[in-house]
Design an enzyme around this catalytic site. Structure first.
Site, PDB file in Angstrom:
ATOM      1  N   ARG A 291       0.837  -1.190   0.000  1.00  0.00           N
ATOM      2  CA  ARG A 291       0.000   0.000   0.000  1.00  0.00           C
ATOM      3  C   ARG A 291       0.875   1.244   0.000  1.00  0.00           C
ATOM      4  NH1 ARG A 291      -5.365   1.477   3.064  1.00  0.00           N
ATOM      5  NH2 ARG A 291      -5.810  -0.660   2.556  1.00  0.00           N
TER       6      ARG A 291
ATOM      7  N   ASP B 263       2.118 -12.606   9.894  1.00  0.00           N
ATOM      8  CA  ASP B 263       3.004 -12.658  11.063  1.00  0.00           C
ATOM      9  C   ASP B 263       2.882 -13.994  11.799  1.00  0.00           C
ATOM     10  OD1 ASP B 263       4.164 -10.203  10.712  1.00  0.00           O
ATOM     11  OD2 ASP B 263       2.786  -9.139  12.065  1.00  0.00           O
TER      12      ASP B 263
ATOM     13  N   THR C 249      -0.739   7.645  -1.308  1.00  0.00           N
ATOM     14  CA  THR C 249      -2.031   7.563  -2.011  1.00  0.00           C
ATOM     15  C   THR C 249      -2.960   6.521  -1.400  1.00  0.00           C
ATOM     16  OG1 THR C 249      -1.238   5.848  -3.499  1.00  0.00           O
ATOM     17  CG2 THR C 249      -0.876   8.115  -4.204  1.00  0.00           C
TER      18      THR C 249
ATOM     19  N   ASP D 235      -2.764 -11.010  12.684  1.00  0.00           N
ATOM     20  CA  ASP D 235      -2.091 -10.846  11.397  1.00  0.00           C
ATOM     21  C   ASP D 235      -1.655 -12.220  10.888  1.00  0.00           C
ATOM     22  OD1 ASP D 235       0.158 -10.542   9.475  1.00  0.00           O
ATOM     23  OD2 ASP D 235      -0.210  -8.421   9.822  1.00  0.00           O
TER      24      ASP D 235
HETATM   25  N1  URA Z   1      -4.876  -9.055   7.529  1.00  0.00           N
HETATM   26  C1  URA Z   1      -4.621  -9.925   8.530  1.00  0.00           C
HETATM   27  O1  URA Z   1      -3.660 -10.678   8.471  1.00  0.00           O
HETATM   28  N2  URA Z   1      -5.457  -9.945   9.577  1.00  0.00           N
HETATM   29  C2  URA Z   1      -6.539  -9.140   9.676  1.00  0.00           C
HETATM   30  O2  URA Z   1      -7.282  -9.224  10.664  1.00  0.00           O
HETATM   31  C3  URA Z   1      -6.787  -8.234   8.622  1.00  0.00           C
HETATM   32  C4  URA Z   1      -5.936  -8.217   7.561  1.00  0.00           C
END
Ligand code: URA
Length: 209
Positions: free
Chosen positions: A104, A203, A108, A200
């Site tokens: 991203r 992660d 922008t 995430d």
């Molecule tokens: N991406 C992720 O890995 N987890 C989320 O909750 C939202 C986007």
């Protein structure tokens, strides 16, 4: 909802609960994502067309069925989509694998392609676009834009957990794309995390917490 399928097989739901648990470590998280992807591949391929083929058994000749139609390509969105590739390949071993990487732009806020490497015949293949999380829908939409721009026209989007906001955005942007999910969660929070979600996914898959 038209073109949205929630794959809520009990095994998928059970395994999803394991990866949602914040105490599940990287090794187990990765293994269970792999297992869920395998189960999802089984469900998603349900509508694959079949053709008749003659086979000679030790007893007699007979007409039987074999898979026909478009060949498959898996398209993981980097990086979390990588976690779903091996499980899918277990059931669709001849599938080719293309990759789409997006980031991203901080100014922008647009999704920018930084890596796109695809099989040369994507226009003839059924593409399964993989990303464990469908949150705002921005990366799914941008990835599918990138694929369509290069000739793709038969696409399914496969994720583990989706937010209603992401599903709506993706359906609006690409109404021709069937969406498969293991769970539809409540909402996005102010940081665009899915609630309750699983955190995430990238992660947790790669241990970069
Ligand atoms: N991406 C992720 O890995 N987890 C989320 O909750 C939202 C986007």
């Amino acid at each position: 909802m038209e073109n949205v399928t929630v794959l809520d097989h009990p095994l998928i739901q059970h395994k999803l609960t394991i990866i949602r648990d914040k105490n599940t470590g990287t090794k187990s998280f990765r293994e269970v994502v792999d297992e869920i992807a395998r189960l999802m591949a089984y469900e998603i391929t349900r509508d694959m067309p079949l053709e008749d083929v003659e086979v000679e058994t030790p007893v007699a000749k007979a007409m039987m069925k074999q898979i026909s139609g478009k060949k498959v390509a898996l398209i993981p969105i980097l990086r979390a989509g990588l976690g779903m590739v091996d499980g899918m390949l277990d059931l669709i071993p001849a599938a080719k694998v293309g990759h789409v990487g997006l980031y991203r732009d901080p100014e922008t806020l647009e999704a920018v392609e930084y890596f796109v490497k695809l099989p040369s015949d994507i226009s003839e293949r059924q593409l399964l676009v993989l990303d464990p999380m469908l949150a705002t829908g921005a990366s799914a939409i941008a990835a599918i834009d990138a694929l369509k721009k290069r000739g793709a026209d038969s696409l399914k989007f496969v994720c583990l957990v989706a937010a209603p906001e992401g599903v709506e955005a993706l359906r609006k942007a690409h109404p021709d794309v069937d969406i498969y999910l293991a769970a539809l969660d409540e909402k996005l929070d102010e940081s665009a995390y899915i609630v309750p979600g699983l955190g995430d996914a990238g992660d947790r898959l790669f241990g970069t917490l």
